[in-house]
Motif scaffolding. Structure first.
Motif, short mmCIF file in Angstrom:
data_model
loop_
_atom_site.label_atom_id
_atom_site.label_comp_id
_atom_site.label_asym_id
_atom_site.label_seq_id
_atom_site.Cartn_x
_atom_site.Cartn_y
_atom_site.Cartn_z
N TYR A 266 0.86 -1.08 -0.20
CA TYR A 266 0.07 -0.06 -0.06
C TYR A 266 0.85 1.44 0.05
O TYR A 266 2.31 1.36 0.45
CB TYR A 266 -0.92 0.13 1.30
CG TYR A 266 -1.64 -1.12 1.50
CD1 TYR A 266 -2.95 -1.13 0.71
CD2 TYR A 266 -1.27 -2.30 2.13
CE1 TYR A 266 -3.86 -2.40 0.99
CE2 TYR A 266 -2.21 -3.37 2.19
CZ TYR A 266 -3.41 -3.56 1.64
OH TYR A 266 -4.09 -4.59 1.80
N SER A 290 -4.29 2.76 -2.43
CA SER A 290 -4.31 1.60 -3.92
C SER A 290 -3.31 2.50 -4.61
O SER A 290 -3.11 3.69 -4.71
CB SER A 290 -5.45 1.27 -4.35
OG SER A 290 -6.00 2.49 -4.86
N CYS A 311 -0.62 -2.52 -6.21
CA CYS A 311 -1.18 -2.16 -5.11
C CYS A 311 -2.77 -2.09 -5.41
O CYS A 311 -3.32 -0.69 -5.34
CB CYS A 311 -0.93 -0.94 -4.40
SG CYS A 311 1.09 -0.93 -4.12
N THR A 313 -5.69 -2.63 -3.74
CA THR A 313 -6.78 -2.11 -3.09
C THR A 313 -6.12 -1.34 -1.83
O THR A 313 -5.02 -1.10 -1.81
CB THR A 313 -7.54 -3.43 -2.33
OG1 THR A 313 -6.34 -3.96 -1.42
CG2 THR A 313 -8.03 -4.49 -3.04
N ASN A 314 -7.13 -0.62 -1.09
CA ASN A 314 -6.68 0.36 -0.04
C ASN A 314 -7.09 -0.43 1.16
O ASN A 314 -7.64 -1.25 1.54
CB ASN A 314 -7.38 1.54 -0.09
CG ASN A 314 -8.76 1.58 0.16
OD1 ASN A 314 -9.51 1.03 1.31
ND2 ASN A 314 -9.52 2.23 -0.88
#
Length: 387
Positions: A266, A290, A311, A313-314
């Motif tokens: 992240y 993300s 990356c 997703t958050n």
């Protein structure tokens, strides 16, 4: 911020006909030894084998993500820079068999080192100009360059910042055992305690950003100081991370941190969150982003194009006070409790919440506390504070 990349290749050929006796010269030039010179002019020679196997003295504050993308002579250059930084050396001379004629190759290795290590600034590393010298002596060639920000005064400031970072780690609450807990604590510490400034606001070119962030009275620094302080703390906490250089949406140099949590990478931008905190909100808008969220305002330097991990997703919900799946009354009341207690609340809205429901959430929250509120938003987080 981005290193200055005005490259100046300075070629000089030295033909020495006089006798060596009585001359003040380093006879290791052209050998397999690397030569390092400090700001007092003292020289020391280190073998190529020792350079290749060199272990940094403050390895606990550094990572190797960028280093692992290098090979061949670039590893010698990277480790030579590491040795120079640890030992306060401002000049490096590299035997030609371990160097490059292209100044850009040195810039890349230096850049990668500075993104693994908090001890070499992204900004002003070579005062805006990288100068490569090619010296020939008795038929042997070496390449040299300077890192003026490794002088004694700067080296001392870096060590003080390192010691302060160790204090921060040792004072972290004992109940914070997981990486997620440590990351939230350390990120919030940096975003809330460090203040952002810029060079145009009288920020001195003759400073060490991590020292300014941790040791000065006002804790004011540029984005380098934010990113490198977080980099140092994350590494000390055992979290894999590295810094990423690039440009923001104002075409200004910027630095963020990429870190690994639960097997996923992240992005973290404590600089921008600090600016939010100054306005009375909590940090967390630029936490665990993300790559899509980061790309909305940041573009990495070309050297990082094939280096960055995916990356997708958050994890901003980790640092949020409340996670909202709708604008239901129970969630609003949870946000109300935090807002009344802290004066501000961050709400993470899942993708299921529409824009109209988010607006309604804000209205219901203002009604619930019986007072006007202000809000700001970035990515999936909306922050609310008392007006």
């Amino acid at each position: 911020m981005k290193k200055g990349k005005t490259l100046c290749l300075l070629l000089s050929v030295m033909f020495i006909i006089t006798a060596i006796s009585g001359c003040n010269m380093n006879i290791s030039i052209g050998s397999d030894s690397f030569v390092f010179v400090n700001d007092k002019g003292a020289e020391q020679s280190i073998s190529a084998e020792d350079i290749l196997n060199y272990v940094p003295t403050r390895a606990d504050a550094m990572g190797e993500y960028c280093k692992n993308a290098l090979s061949g002579n670039a590893l010698y250059v990277y480790n030579a820079v590491s040795f120079a930084v640890d030992n306060g050396c401002t000049e490096i001379r590299i035997p030609d068999k371990y160097g490059y004629k292209d100044p850009g190759e040195y810039i890349k290795a230096i850049t990668f080192y500075s993104c693994d290590s908090p001890f070499l600034e992204h900004n002003y590393t070579t005062d805006g100009t990288f100068r490569l010298t090619e010296n020939t002596l008795f038929g042997s060639t070496s390449f040299g360059f300077t890192l003026p920000r490794n002088s004694t005064i700067f080296s001392n400031e870096k060590q003080k910042a390192y010691e302060k970072a160790k204090e921060i780690i040792s004072s972290m609450p004992a109940q914070y055992l997981t990486d997620a807990q440590k990351m939230k604590y350390l990120y919030s510490y940096v975003a809330q305690n460090v203040k952002y400034t810029t060079a145009v606001n009288s920020y001195s070119y003759n400073t060490v950003p991590i020292y300014d962030a941790l040791m000065t009275d006002d804790h004011e620094t540029i984005c380098d100081g934010f990113a490198d302080t977080l980099l140092m703390l994350f590494n000390m906490a055992g979290i894999e991370c590295f810094a990423v250089e690039g440009l923001n949406n104002k075409n200004t140099g910027h630095v963020v941190v990429c870190a690994k949590l639960d097997g996923q990478y992240y992005y973290f931008d404590p600089t921008n969150d600090s600016n939010v905190c100054v306005s009375g909100f909590k940090p967390g808008f630029y936490y665990a982003m993300s790559d899509k969220e980061l790309s909305s305002y940041f573009k990495e330097e070309s050297d990082f194009s094939n280096l960055l991990p995916v990356c997708p997703t958050n994890k901003a919900s980790d640092l949020a006070d409340v996670v909202a799946f709708s604008d239901d009354d129970n969630t609003v009341n949870n946000a109300k409790s935090v807002l009344l207690r802290d004066g501000a609340v961050n709400v993470y809205f899942t993708d299921a919440v529409s824009d109209s429901d988010k607006e309604n959430f804000g209205r219901k929250l203002a009604t619930a506390i019986g007072d006007s509120i202000v809000n700001t938003k970035a990515n999936s987080v909306i922050g609310y504070a008392k007006h």
